[in-house]
Write a protein that holds these residues in place. Structure first.
Motif, PDB file in Angstrom:
ATOM      1  N   VAL A  89      63.966  22.600 -35.773  1.00 36.53           N
ATOM      2  CA  VAL A  89      63.328  22.925 -34.551  1.00 36.53           C
ATOM      3  C   VAL A  89      63.486  22.238 -33.364  1.00 36.53           C
ATOM      4  N   THR A  90      63.275  23.131 -32.271  1.00 37.02           N
ATOM      5  CA  THR A  90      63.918  22.256 -30.884  1.00 37.02           C
ATOM      6  C   THR A  90      63.664  20.801 -31.182  1.00 37.02           C
ATOM      7  N   ARG A  91      64.185  20.296 -29.944  1.00 30.71           N
ATOM      8  CA  ARG A  91      63.139  18.816 -29.407  1.00 30.71           C
ATOM      9  C   ARG A  91      62.193  19.524 -28.694  1.00 30.71           C
ATOM     10  N   ASP A  92      61.883  20.598 -27.945  1.00 28.60           N
ATOM     11  CA  ASP A  92      60.605  21.149 -27.347  1.00 28.60           C
ATOM     12  C   ASP A  92      59.233  20.765 -28.649  1.00 28.60           C
ATOM     13  N   GLU A  93      59.696  21.392 -29.557  1.00 25.47           N
ATOM     14  CA  GLU A  93      58.884  22.263 -30.325  1.00 25.47           C
ATOM     15  C   GLU A  93      58.100  20.670 -31.939  1.00 25.47           C
ATOM     16  N   ALA A  94      59.261  19.575 -31.737  1.00 24.96           N
ATOM     17  CA  ALA A  94      59.409  18.498 -32.120  1.00 24.96           C
ATOM     18  C   ALA A  94      57.900  17.810 -31.556  1.00 24.96           C
ATOM     19  N   ALA A  95      58.738  17.480 -30.355  1.00 21.63           N
ATOM     20  CA  ALA A  95      57.746  16.935 -29.573  1.00 21.63           C
ATOM     21  C   ALA A  95      55.993  17.348 -29.403  1.00 21.63           C
ATOM     22  N   THR A  96      56.558  18.388 -29.831  1.00 17.79           N
ATOM     23  CA  THR A  96      54.687  19.572 -29.167  1.00 17.79           C
ATOM     24  C   THR A  96      53.792  19.253 -31.196  1.00 17.79           C
ATOM     25  N   MET A  97      54.418  19.053 -32.497  1.00 18.82           N
ATOM     26  CA  MET A  97      54.188  18.935 -33.082  1.00 18.82           C
ATOM     27  C   MET A  97      53.074  17.517 -33.098  1.00 18.82           C
ATOM     28  N   ILE A  98      54.185  16.368 -32.342  1.00 19.19           N
ATOM     29  CA  ILE A  98      54.134  15.217 -31.795  1.00 19.19           C
ATOM     30  C   ILE A  98      52.618  14.812 -31.392  1.00 19.19           C
ATOM     31  N   ASP A 126      56.146   0.858 -41.097  1.00 19.03           N
ATOM     32  CA  ASP A 126      55.189   1.990 -40.155  1.00 19.03           C
ATOM     33  C   ASP A 126      55.154   1.028 -39.147  1.00 19.03           C
ATOM     34  N   HIS A 127      54.845   1.383 -37.856  1.00 18.60           N
ATOM     35  CA  HIS A 127      54.413   0.275 -36.438  1.00 18.60           C
ATOM     36  C   HIS A 127      53.453   1.305 -35.652  1.00 18.60           C
ATOM     37  N   PRO A 128      52.193   0.634 -35.390  1.00 20.19           N
ATOM     38  CA  PRO A 128      51.317   1.675 -34.278  1.00 20.19           C
ATOM     39  C   PRO A 128      52.658   1.543 -32.973  1.00 20.19           C
ATOM     40  N   THR A 129      52.370   3.278 -32.721  1.00 24.53           N
ATOM     41  CA  THR A 129      53.299   3.499 -31.816  1.00 24.53           C
ATOM     42  C   THR A 129      52.399   4.380 -30.537  1.00 24.53           C
ATOM     43  N   SER A 130      52.323   3.805 -29.318  1.00 30.65           N
ATOM     44  CA  SER A 130      51.852   4.503 -28.405  1.00 30.65           C
ATOM     45  C   SER A 130      52.291   6.197 -28.631  1.00 30.65           C
ATOM     46  N   LEU A 131      51.688   7.082 -27.802  1.00 31.67           N
ATOM     47  CA  LEU A 131      52.327   8.527 -27.709  1.00 31.67           C
ATOM     48  C   LEU A 131      53.299   8.497 -26.819  1.00 31.67           C
ATOM     49  N   ASP A 132      53.311   7.910 -25.785  1.00 29.07           N
ATOM     50  CA  ASP A 132      54.708   7.966 -24.634  1.00 29.07           C
ATOM     51  C   ASP A 132      55.639   7.301 -26.033  1.00 29.07           C
ATOM     52  N   GLU A 133      55.498   6.204 -26.079  1.00 29.14           N
ATOM     53  CA  GLU A 133      56.809   5.850 -26.750  1.00 29.14           C
ATOM     54  C   GLU A 133      57.269   6.511 -28.176  1.00 29.14           C
ATOM     55  N   CYS A 134      56.347   7.726 -28.956  1.00 28.01           N
ATOM     56  CA  CYS A 134      57.537   8.189 -29.657  1.00 28.01           C
ATOM     57  C   CYS A 134      57.716   9.109 -29.375  1.00 28.01           C
ATOM     58  N   TRP A 167      61.077   8.367 -28.139  1.00 29.46           N
ATOM     59  CA  TRP A 167      62.644   7.430 -29.147  1.00 29.46           C
ATOM     60  C   TRP A 167      63.130   9.192 -29.569  1.00 29.46           C
ATOM     61  N   LEU A 168      61.638  10.692 -30.278  1.00 27.53           N
ATOM     62  CA  LEU A 168      62.017  11.475 -29.622  1.00 27.53           C
ATOM     63  C   LEU A 168      63.742  11.940 -28.755  1.00 27.53           C
ATOM     64  N   ASP A 169      63.312  11.910 -27.417  1.00 28.27           N
ATOM     65  CA  ASP A 169      64.501  11.793 -26.922  1.00 28.27           C
ATOM     66  C   ASP A 169      65.679  10.957 -26.824  1.00 28.27           C
ATOM     67  N   ALA A 170      65.667   9.659 -27.531  1.00 25.77           N
ATOM     68  CA  ALA A 170      66.944   8.566 -27.208  1.00 25.77           C
ATOM     69  C   ALA A 170      67.474   8.971 -28.564  1.00 25.77           C
ATOM     70  N   LEU A 171      66.236   9.369 -29.785  1.00 25.05           N
ATOM     71  CA  LEU A 171      67.268   9.685 -31.201  1.00 25.05           C
ATOM     72  C   LEU A 171      68.262  10.628 -31.327  1.00 25.05           C
ATOM     73  N   ALA A 172      70.136   9.518 -31.450  1.00 22.54           N
ATOM     74  CA  ALA A 172      71.175  10.188 -31.589  1.00 22.54           C
ATOM     75  C   ALA A 172      71.160  11.613 -32.521  1.00 22.54           C
ATOM     76  N   ALA A 173      71.369  12.234 -32.173  1.00 19.22           N
ATOM     77  CA  ALA A 173      71.704  13.388 -32.866  1.00 19.22           C
ATOM     78  C   ALA A 173      73.174  13.883 -34.258  1.00 19.22           C
ATOM     79  N   THR A 174      72.385  12.311 -34.962  1.00 20.59           N
ATOM     80  CA  THR A 174      73.701  12.265 -35.671  1.00 20.59           C
ATOM     81  C   THR A 174      73.233  12.614 -37.212  1.00 20.59           C
ATOM     82  N   LEU A 192      62.336   9.879 -37.882  1.00 21.68           N
ATOM     83  CA  LEU A 192      61.846   9.709 -37.288  1.00 21.68           C
ATOM     84  C   LEU A 192      60.396  10.030 -37.922  1.00 21.68           C
ATOM     85  N   VAL A 193      59.649   9.174 -38.210  1.00 24.03           N
ATOM     86  CA  VAL A 193      58.662   9.576 -38.819  1.00 24.03           C
ATOM     87  C   VAL A 193      57.521   8.884 -38.910  1.00 24.03           C
TER      88      VAL A 193
END
Length: 391
Positions: free
Chosen positions: A355-364, A293-301, A304-311, A316-317
């Motif tokens: 979930v949708t990306r928006d729902e995932a963003a709310t959880m993060i 695990d790496h310490p990561t700001s909320l904005d960067e998290c 990453w959610l927006d950028a993670l390719a749908a493959t 993401l954890v």
């Protein structure tokens, strides 16, 4: 050229432009000007001292460099160490002349003057240590570590840090192998890089010693969004306790590593609390597969959610301060869907849903802001059980 050739002729070996007599300050010199810059040569008995600038050359700087080392350049015992002398030139950011003795400069390497050629270069007091070995200075300061362009006289100082890993870990930043003495040798790096980028990203359990050229020893580890440890000031018996936001190390200690005096008041400056998480990424497109695990700001998290390719398989954890976990993975062929869940090891199960990306963003965001796993807010959760032998 024969060994008995005049030094003025030996200077010209392999040079594209002639070196012509001139006067710099009170020094008689030869000056070569060409497309690779200005070279000032001073003949000192059977030795040649060279000054080189390819950007920002000024006679007053060259004169100051020659003046600073005038009492050193003829010494018989220069050896393999770097000698520093102060200089002060109006409008010039660098404040030290570094003298490299015969055989200790690449400029005359493989030339007839190799064992008689010296070089003086301008540096800043935060970049070099008087008396350090050439073999440490040239590869580290001029070479790949700081990569200082010593011939650019318009450059700004590049403070350095000598970094050692103090814990017994064998991987990660500035790795230290407990079975090898050599691996605990300090790494010479740019102070801004280690203070602004490396320290905030320290993995759990990693402890570093970060030392400036004067011996100020900053010993820190990261505890969530804080950097904690001590600062040992040379000549002081008691170390100063350090407890600062992880992103403020450069603001607090940058001036110190740049050559200024330590200001205790800098430790007291208040900064807004940071929202962050520990993050692990698996992204086949970017060839990133984290083991830790790496310490990561909320904005960067969220980026990453927006950028993670749908493959299928990309994941993401995220872990919060209290170790609550929200994890997500793209699943399925064709058009994969994003599965989000929280593991519950005590019950040998996980609970989640697509979930949708928006729902995932709310959880993060909830995990970062409130330190709360909020999957129950999603509703319609599915439960997956584990084999107790593997959970």
């Amino acid at each position: 050229m024969a060994d008995g050739a005049p030094l003025t002729d030996l200077i010209q070996e392999g040079r594209a432009s002639p070196a012509v007599p001139a006067r710099v300050g009170h020094h008689d010199v030869l000056i070569e000007s060409g497309f690779v810059g200005v070279f000032v040569y001073q003949i000192r008995g059977d030795r040649i001292l060279v000054v080189h600038a390819n950007k920002g050359y000024r006679d007053d700087i060259a004169a100051a460099l020659l003046d600073a080392v005038d009492d050193l350049a003829d010494a018989d015992d220069l050896g393999s160490i770097v000698r520093l002398r102060p200089i002060e030139v109006p409008g010039f950011a660098l404040d030290r002349a570094a003298l490299l003795g015969p055989g200790q400069t690449d400029f005359f390497k493989n030339r007839s003057l190799a064992d008689r050629g010296l070089q003086v270069i301008p540096v800043h007091r935060s970049e070099a240590v008087d008396g350090e070995e050439y073999e440490a200075f040239w590869p580290g300061v001029i070479g790949k570590n700081l990569a200082i362009r010593h011939y650019d006289w318009t450059r700004e100082p590049s403070p350095r840090a000598d970094v050692r890993r103090l814990d017994d870990g064998v991987g990660g930043l500035y790795r230290r192998n407990r079975h090898s003495r050599r691996s605990s040798k300090p790494a010479l790096v740019g102070a801004r890089m280690v203070l602004q980028h490396d320290l905030p990203a320290l993995a759990d359990g990693v402890r570093l010693s970060v030392m400036d050229v004067r011996g100020h020893d900053l010993r820190l580890h990261r505890e969530w969004d804080r950097l904690r440890g001590t600062l040992q000031i040379p000549g002081k018996a008691e170390a100063v306790d350090v407890d600062i936001p992880r992103l403020s190390a450069w603001a607090v200690f940058g001036p110190l590593f740049g050559g200024a005096d330590f200001e205790p008041a800098a430790l007291e400056e208040q900064r807004p609390a940071e929202h962050m998480l520990m993050m692990r990424v698996g992204d086949s497109e970017r060839r990133r597969h984290d083991r830790d695990d790496h310490p990561t700001s909320l904005d960067e998290c969220l980026r990453w959610l927006d950028a993670l390719a749908a493959t299928d398989g990309n994941y993401l954890v995220f872990a919060g301060r209290s170790e609550g976990i929200v994890q997500m993975r793209w699943q399925g062929p064709g058009e994969p869907r994003l599965w989000l869940e929280t593991p519950e090891p005590a019950h040998h199960r996980s609970r989640g849903r697509y979930v949708t990306r928006d729902e995932a963003a709310t959880m993060i965001q909830t995990l970062a802001h409130d330190d709360r796993v909020a999957v129950d807010d999603l509703g319609d959760l599915e439960t997956g059980t584990w084999d107790p032998g593997t959970g």
